[in-house]
Scaffold this active site. Structure first.
Site, short mmCIF file in Angstrom:
data_model
loop_
_atom_site.label_atom_id
_atom_site.label_comp_id
_atom_site.label_asym_id
_atom_site.label_seq_id
_atom_site.Cartn_x
_atom_site.Cartn_y
_atom_site.Cartn_z
N ARG A 1 6.60 -21.72 -17.11
CA ARG A 1 5.16 -21.74 -16.83
C ARG A 1 4.51 -20.36 -16.93
O ARG A 1 3.37 -20.24 -17.33
CB ARG A 1 4.89 -22.37 -15.45
CG ARG A 1 5.34 -23.85 -15.38
CD ARG A 1 4.82 -24.56 -14.15
NE ARG A 1 3.39 -24.75 -14.22
CZ ARG A 1 2.51 -24.00 -13.62
NH1 ARG A 1 2.92 -23.01 -12.83
NH2 ARG A 1 1.23 -24.23 -13.76
N GLU B 1 -3.17 -40.00 -9.15
CA GLU B 1 -1.84 -39.72 -9.68
C GLU B 1 -1.42 -38.26 -9.42
O GLU B 1 -1.23 -37.50 -10.36
CB GLU B 1 -1.83 -39.98 -11.19
CG GLU B 1 -2.09 -41.42 -11.54
CD GLU B 1 -2.32 -41.64 -13.03
OE1 GLU B 1 -2.15 -42.78 -13.47
OE2 GLU B 1 -2.67 -40.68 -13.75
N TYR C 1 1.72 -20.45 -19.60
CA TYR C 1 0.34 -20.54 -19.07
C TYR C 1 -0.11 -19.25 -18.40
O TYR C 1 -1.15 -19.25 -17.75
CB TYR C 1 0.22 -21.64 -18.02
CG TYR C 1 0.81 -22.97 -18.38
CD1 TYR C 1 0.32 -23.71 -19.45
CD2 TYR C 1 1.86 -23.50 -17.64
CE1 TYR C 1 0.87 -24.94 -19.76
CE2 TYR C 1 2.40 -24.73 -17.95
CZ TYR C 1 1.90 -25.44 -19.02
OH TYR C 1 2.45 -26.66 -19.33
N GLY D 1 -3.98 -33.87 -10.86
CA GLY D 1 -4.54 -32.56 -11.18
C GLY D 1 -4.92 -31.70 -10.00
O GLY D 1 -5.46 -30.62 -10.18
N CYS E 1 16.84 -13.74 -24.36
CA CYS E 1 16.61 -12.74 -25.40
C CYS E 1 15.18 -12.82 -25.87
O CYS E 1 14.89 -13.28 -26.99
CB CYS E 1 17.57 -12.97 -26.54
SG CYS E 1 19.23 -12.68 -26.00
N1 LLP Z 1 -1.88 -38.24 -14.51
C1 LLP Z 1 -1.91 -37.94 -15.82
C2 LLP Z 1 -2.42 -38.93 -16.75
C3 LLP Z 1 -1.45 -36.71 -16.28
O1 LLP Z 1 -1.50 -36.42 -17.58
C4 LLP Z 1 -0.95 -35.77 -15.35
C5 LLP Z 1 -0.48 -34.46 -15.80
C6 LLP Z 1 -0.93 -36.12 -13.99
C7 LLP Z 1 -1.41 -37.36 -13.61
C8 LLP Z 1 -0.39 -35.22 -12.92
O2 LLP Z 1 -1.06 -34.00 -12.83
P1 LLP Z 1 -0.75 -33.03 -11.61
O3 LLP Z 1 -1.25 -33.69 -10.34
O4 LLP Z 1 0.74 -32.84 -11.53
O5 LLP Z 1 -1.45 -31.78 -11.95
N2 LLP Z 1 2.92 -28.71 -17.48
C9 LLP Z 1 1.66 -28.34 -16.88
C10 LLP Z 1 0.95 -29.53 -16.31
C11 LLP Z 1 0.74 -30.62 -17.32
C12 LLP Z 1 0.16 -31.82 -16.67
C13 LLP Z 1 0.14 -32.96 -17.58
N3 LLP Z 1 -0.40 -34.14 -17.02
C14 LLP Z 1 1.92 -27.29 -15.80
O6 LLP Z 1 3.05 -26.87 -15.64
O7 LLP Z 1 0.98 -26.84 -15.13
#
Ligand code: LLP
Length: 463
Positions: free
Chosen positions: A360, A320, A364, A278, A391
Site C-alpha cells: 500500500r 459493505e 498509494y 469505503g 530488490c
Molecule cells: N464494496 C465494494 C463494491 C468495493 O469495491 C469495496 C472496495 C468495498 C465494498 C470495501 O471498501 P472498504 O470499506 O474496505 O474501503 N486496495 C485498496 C482498496 C481497494 C478497495 C476496493 N473496493 C487499499 O488498499 O486501500
C-alpha cells in the site's frame, strides 16, 4: 535476538528533510489507541502485548514477519457495525480487505453478511459455512463459471456491473431453472476522497453503469424484462478511506432519484439500496474516523430524508465495510535486520518483509506509523524510514516515522492498522514467502493462515 545498543543514527537533525511528519512525539513508548488493535498495551517490561500475548513470544513461536490479528477486536467491530445498523439493514463485510475461514466463521457468528468478488472468495466463504443466501457476489468481469457457481450455490445477490452481465446472469440463472436476486451497480458521478469529493472523471472508470445519460435507467429496464432475474435494488460504492459523509449524501440522493424514475416508469418500488463500503480508519494519529453508530445514523437519515422527499417507501439499506472492520485489528510484526544512518537525511531501518506483505505504501503512497515493540526505550527519537528486503528502492513500508535512536538489529517493530488490504494484496515478489496470519485471543495465539513455504512456491512451478 540482540538487544545491544547500536551506534546512534543521526540525532534528528536541526533541519529535517522533506516529508510527511510533524515533530517527534514526546514519548515514543506511548501507543496511540487510535491506530492499534483494541487489546494492545505494553507490559511492565515495556514489551507490547496483544490479546494477552507478548510480541517477543509471538515472534519466537511463529517467526517474523507475521500479521497479528486481535480476534476480540475484530468481533467487537463487526458487532458494532451490526448493532449500529440494526435489524432493518444489512452489513456485508467486504472480503477483499482480508478473508480467511476463521474470519468467515466470526462474521457468521456475529450476524454479518459477506461480500465476495471472485470464485476464490466465494469458495472460502462457502467452505467455512457462510450460508449462501448471506453472500453478495461482486465484480466487473465475473466469469461464466463464477456466475454459474454463484447461482447454483444460491447466493443472496449478484451485483450486476454491465449490460453484458445482465444478459449473462439472466441466461445462466434461467438455464439452471433459477430466478437470481440481483442489484445493479451504478456510478453516481462522485469520486470520494479522504476529506472531499471531486465531481470529475468519475464516470471514467471500469465499475458500474453510469446514471448519467440514462444508462442506469436503461439497465433497469432490461433487467426487469428478464425472467432469470429478480431485481431487488441499486448499488453504489463511491470509493475508499472516506471520512467525509458528503459523498454518501450525494450518492444516496442520486440513487434515490433513480428509484423514483423506476417507480414512475415501471410502477415498481425496488426494496433495497446498497451504499457500498469505503469508510476510513486511522492509519496515523492524524486520522479521525467515525464510529459505526454515527455512520449508520448519518446514512439512514440521508436515505430516509431523500425517500420522503421523493414519496418512496424507505428501502432496506445495506453497507459493505471491509477496511473499517478488519483494518485496525491487526499489525505486522517485523524483525529489524539492519539500521543504516544516512547523515543529514534519515536512518533506513530494514525489516524482514516489505512490499510483498504491504504494497500500500508503494502503490498509494499510504501513510503508516511504526513502533519499537520488543522493549521500551528512552533514547532520543531519530527520523527513520522503514524499508523491506526487496530488490527495489520503492520497497518502503513506512516512509517517515520516528523511532528510538538506539534501535538495533534483532529489535522487533510493528506497523499498526495493517489488517486490511495487506495480506489480501500480498505477493511473492522476489520469491519472498507470504507471512502467516496469527490470531490472538485471551492469552493464546493460533495460526489461521500459515506462512508460505519454499515447497509452496516450488509446487506451483511445474516446468
Ligand atoms: N464494496 C465494494 C463494491 C468495493 O469495491 C469495496 C472496495 C468495498 C465494498 C470495501 O471498501 P472498504 O470499506 O474496505 O474501503 N486496495 C485498496 C482498496 C481497494 C478497495 C476496493 N473496493 C487499499 O488498499 O486501500
Amino acid at each position: 535476538m540482540s538487544r545491544s545498543a547500536h551506534p546512534a543514527g543521526p540525532r534528528h537533525a536541526d533541519v529535517l528533510p522533506e516529508g510527511h511528519y510533524s515533530a517527534p512525539p514526546a514519548d515514543l513508548n506511548t501507543l496511540d489507541a487510535k491506530v492499534w488493535a483494541q487489546t494492545v498495551t505494553r507490559n511492565a517490561d515495556g514489551v507490547l502485548t496483544v490479546g494477552g500475548v507478548d510480541v517477543v513470544s509471538l515472534a519466537e513461536q511463529h517467526g517474523t514477519p507475521a500479521y497479528i490479528l486481535d480476534e476480540a477486536d475484530f468481533r467487537g467491530r463487526a458487532r458494532a457495525w451490526r448493532t449500529a445498523f440494526g435489524k432493518d439493514a444489512d452489513v456485508f463485510y467486504a472480503g477483499k480487505a482480508f478473508l480467511s475461514r476463521a474470519v468467515v466463521r466470526w462474521l457468521h457468528e456475529e450476524g454479518l453478511n459477506l461480500d465476495v468478488c471472485s470464485g476464490g472468495e466465494l469458495a472460502t466463504a462457502l467452505s467455512a459455512g457462510m450460508p449462501a443466501d448471506r453472500i453478495a457476489f461482486h465484480g466487473n468481469n465475473k466469469s461464466t463459471e463464477e456466475i454459474r457457481r454463484a447461482v447454483e450455490s444460491g447466493v443472496g445477490r449478484i451485483v450486476l456491473d454491465s449490460f453484458q452481465e445482465i444478459v449473462r446472469v439472466a441466461h445462466i440463472a434461467q438455464s439452471l431453472g433459477r430466478r437470481q436476486r440481483v442489484q445493479i451497480r451504478v456510478t453516481v458521478g462522485v469520486e470520494a476522497h479522504t476529506h472531499e469529493f471531486i465531481a470529475t472523471a468519475h464516470e471514467d472508470q471500469k465499475f458500474g453503469i453510469p446514471l448519467a445519460g440514462g444508462q442506469a435507467a436503461e439497465a433497469v429496464r432490461r433487467a426487469l424484462q428478464l425472467d432469470g432475474l429478480e431485481l431487488i435494488g441499486i448499488h453504489s460504492h463511491i470509493g475508499s478511506q472516506i471520512f467525509d459523509m458528503s459523498g454518501f449524501e450525494v450518492a444516496a440522493h442520486r440513487v434515490v432519484g433513480l428509484l423514483k424514475v423506476i417507480r414512475d416508469e415501471h410502477g415498481v418500488e425496488l426494496p433495497e439500496i446498497d451504499l457500498g463500503g469505503g469508510l476510513g480508519i486511522a492509519y496515523t494519529s492524524d486520522d479521525d474516523p467515525r464510529e459505526p453508530h454515527e455512520i449508520a445514523k448519518a446514512l439512514t437519515e440521508i436515505v430516509t430524508r431523500e425517500c420522503e422527499a421523493a414519496r418512496l417507501r424507505t428501502p432496506r439499506i445495506s453497507v459493505e465495510p471491509g477496511r473499517a472492520i478488519v483494518g485496525p485489528t491487526a499489525f505486522t510484526l517485523y524483525e529489524v535486520g539492519t539500521v543504516k544512518p544516512l547523515d543529514g537525511l534519515r536512518t533506513y531501518v530494514s525489516v524482514d518483509g516489505g512490499m510483498s506483505d504491504n504494497i500500500r505504501t508503494a502503490l498509494y503512497d499510504a501513510e503508516y506509523s511504526v513502533a519499537l515493540v520488543s522493549r521500551a526505550s528512552d533514547a532520543e527519537p531519530m527520523l527513520a524510514r522503514v524499508v523491506g528486503k526487496h530488490c527495489e528502492s520503492g520497497d518502503i513500508v513506512v516512509k517517515d516515522a520516528f523511532l528510538p535512536s538506539d534501535l538495533a538489529p534483532g529489535d522487533l517493530v510493528a506497523v499498526p492498522a495493517t489488517g486490511a488490504y495487506c495480506r489480501s494484496m500480498a505477493s511473492n515478489y522476489n520469491h519472498v514467502l507470504r507471512p502467516p496470519v496469527v490470531v490472538v485471543r485471551e492469552g493464546e495465539s493460533r495460526v489461521v493462515v500459515r506462512r508460505e513455504t519454499e515447497e509452496d512456491l516450488l509446487r506451483l512451478d511445474v516446468g
